[in-house]
Design a protein around this motif. Structure first.
Motif, PDB file in Angstrom:
ATOM      1  N   LYS A 103       0.815  -1.207   0.000  1.00  0.00           N
ATOM      2  CA  LYS A 103       0.000   0.000   0.000  1.00  0.00           C
ATOM      3  C   LYS A 103       0.855   1.267   0.000  1.00  0.00           C
ATOM      4  O   LYS A 103       0.589   2.218  -0.755  1.00  0.00           O
ATOM      5  N   ARG A 104       1.858   1.298   0.843  1.00  0.00           N
ATOM      6  CA  ARG A 104       2.693   2.487   0.929  1.00  0.00           C
ATOM      7  C   ARG A 104       3.538   2.640  -0.334  1.00  0.00           C
ATOM      8  O   ARG A 104       3.732   3.752  -0.836  1.00  0.00           O
ATOM      9  N   GLU A 133       1.338   4.017  -3.029  1.00  0.00           N
ATOM     10  CA  GLU A 133       1.087   5.443  -2.835  1.00  0.00           C
ATOM     11  C   GLU A 133       2.240   6.271  -3.393  1.00  0.00           C
ATOM     12  O   GLU A 133       2.032   7.270  -4.099  1.00  0.00           O
ATOM     13  N   THR A 164       1.594   8.529  -6.815  1.00  0.00           N
ATOM     14  CA  THR A 164       1.549   9.979  -6.611  1.00  0.00           C
ATOM     15  C   THR A 164       2.870  10.664  -6.922  1.00  0.00           C
ATOM     16  O   THR A 164       2.886  11.841  -7.294  1.00  0.00           O
TER      17      THR A 164
END
Length: 268
Positions: free
Chosen positions: A164-165, A168, A172
């Motif tokens: 997940k990190r 991200e 982004t």
């Protein structure tokens, strides 16, 4: 005996420095005018430096540092413009080989990160066994912003901070500050600006006090077991630990513990 020197031999480098201080080696990216961008030449020099250190039994730990305001800005985009697929395949193959070499050398490798570590520079920091970051350091995989997804950096990043990190960061391209990177597990500790190299070298010296044979065995075992399922990982680990126990350094450590004295390592 304590000694400090900069290596100057047939393994000369244009974009690196390789320094030695007792059992500690420090590899410094020295292309600050290009924010230490990873040109093919620089990737080749880093690979040669770590290959040589991997066979140097007097080097027990390695620090990877950088000159200038940035740790590493990733691939040299100016070098990449307008090339064909063969060039890109060779470039990424060489870069992946460097990242894998860092994890295959027997010595623990500690990154000392100041400024930004972006794209393949973030991958470089994530590929080191440990990392110390300055307070103002930042980490990013911003390729998505220029239409060039950070696919190979994704491999090291995902293994360091999870899905997940990593996604991200990849989706982004935002800069993750040092404190947040520490919370995520991308770096081990954060220190005041100007202290990252000193702190990384101190951490490396603490590590280098252990038996080189044991450190090398443990590092290899860590990276082997991490991708195994738990039963296979335990089966592998117990065999490695059994072989470790009969080694001269382990037997010396057992005796030193029981006799309440410092161990004297016998193997390198």
């Amino acid at each position: 005996m304590r000694f400090r020197r900069t290596l100057d031999n047939a393994m000369a480098f244009n974009h690196l420095r390789l320094d030695r201080d007792d059992f500690l080696a420090t590899v410094t990216l020295a292309r600050p005018d290009r924010r230490n961008a990873l040109s093919r030449e620089m990737i080749g020099e880093l690979t040669r430096a770590f290959s040589e250190l991997g066979t140097d039994r007097t080097a027990h730990a390695v620090v990877l540092a950088a000159e200038g305001p940035a740790f590493c800005s990733g691939h040299d985009i100016a070098e990449m413009k307008g090339r064909d697929a063969a060039f890109y395949r060779a470039l990424f193959e060489e870069c992946v080989a460097l990242m894998e070499r860092i994890q295959r050398v027997p010595q623990p490798v500690v990154a000392a990160v100041q400024g930004l570590a972006t794209a393949a520079g973030c991958q470089l920091a994530a590929s080191c066994d440990l990392a110390v970051a300055a307070e103002s350091a930042g980490f990013a995989t911003p390729g998505v912003k220029i239409g060039f997804f950070c696919t190979t950096p994704m491999v090291a990043l995902t293994r360091a901070i999870g899905r997940k990190r990593a996604l991200e960061m990849l989706f982004t391209g935002r800069v993750v500050p040092a404190r947040e990177a520490a919370e995520w597990g991308l770096v081990n500790r954060v220190v005041p600006d100007g202290k990252s190299l000193e702190a990384a070298q101190e951490l490396a010296r603490q590590i280098a006090a252990a038996a080189p044979f044991t450190l090398a065995l443990g590092k290899q075992a860590f990276y082997t077991q991490i991708d195994l399922d738990q039963p296979k990982a335990y089966a592998y680990a117990q065999e490695v630990m059994s072989l470790n126990a009969v080694a001269a350094d382990a037997q010396e450590g057992f005796c030193a513990f029981l006799e309440k004295r410092p161990p004297v390592w016998r193997e390198s």
